[in-house]
Scaffold this active site. Structure first.
Site, PDB file in Angstrom:
ATOM      1  N   ILE A   2      53.512  55.035  38.517  1.00 45.57           N
ATOM      2  CA  ILE A   2      53.592  56.319  39.228  1.00 45.57           C
ATOM      3  C   ILE A   2      52.309  56.601  40.011  1.00 45.57           C
ATOM      4  CG2 ILE A   2      55.298  57.332  37.681  1.00 45.57           C
ATOM      5  CD1 ILE A   2      52.954  58.898  36.359  1.00 45.57           C
TER       6      ILE A   2
ATOM      7  N   GLY B  57      43.939  48.419  31.028  1.00 46.72           N
ATOM      8  CA  GLY B  57      44.503  48.941  29.798  1.00 46.72           C
ATOM      9  C   GLY B  57      43.849  50.169  29.221  1.00 46.72           C
TER      10      GLY B  57
ATOM     11  N   HIS C 170      49.499  45.907  29.423  1.00 56.55           N
ATOM     12  CA  HIS C 170      50.251  45.880  30.673  1.00 56.55           C
ATOM     13  C   HIS C 170      49.420  45.192  31.748  1.00 56.55           C
ATOM     14  CE1 HIS C 170      48.004  49.678  30.552  1.00 56.55           C
ATOM     15  NE2 HIS C 170      48.020  49.696  31.876  1.00 56.55           N
TER      16      HIS C 170
END
Length: 148
Positions: A30, A86, A93
């Site tokens: 996002i 992270g 991720h």
């Protein structure tokens, strides 16, 4: 306690999924650094890179490579970049994004004001490129679901 990413993977929080398999998912962030910025996330709750089993980490990198190839196709980008930090979510991720230069690869460039329609369109471009490159089996049926 479930992480933010575990809740996205479970469908409790909306996500823009471009990839799903038994080990990992990939979805749009996002707060993209560049258009098409995706996150590759293990389904298992692994806090950070150094705690990942070797086989899981190898799988995540291969998925990141595939996502990067799709991004390069979709945006005619000369490179696909891979960033691992992270700090924002304690769930491993990999940030994968189309890149044109090193200067743009800073989290300071992340935009939190991108309209949802633009985030959706970027995810759809990656999904289309993945299908075009022969990865349709791993592209979820809908943008909002991690299920195949």
């Amino acid at each position: 306690m479930s992480t933010l990413f575990t809740k996205i993977i479970a469908g409790d929080i909306p996500g823009r999924f471009v990839w799903a398999d038994d080990v990992a998912v990939a979805f749009g962030t996002i707060a993209p650094i560049t258009e098409g910025h995706m996150l590759v996330v293990p389904r298992a709750e692994i806090a950070q890179l150094t705690e990942a089993p070797d086989d899981v980490l190898a799988h995540l990198v291969l998925v990141a490579k595939t996502i990067g190839q799709a991004q390069q196709q979709a945006w005619s980008a000369p490179r696909a970049a891979l960033l691992v930090a992270g700090f924002e979510v304690a769930h491993l991720h990999l940030h994968v994004l189309p890149a044109w230069d090193e200067a743009s690869l800073s989290f300071r460039n992340a935009r939190s004001d991108v309209p949802a329609a633009e985030l959706d369109a970027a995810a759809e471009r990656v999904r289309a490129a993945l299908r075009d490159q022969g990865h349709a089996a791993h592209v979820p049926a809908t943008l909002g679901s991690p299920a195949l």
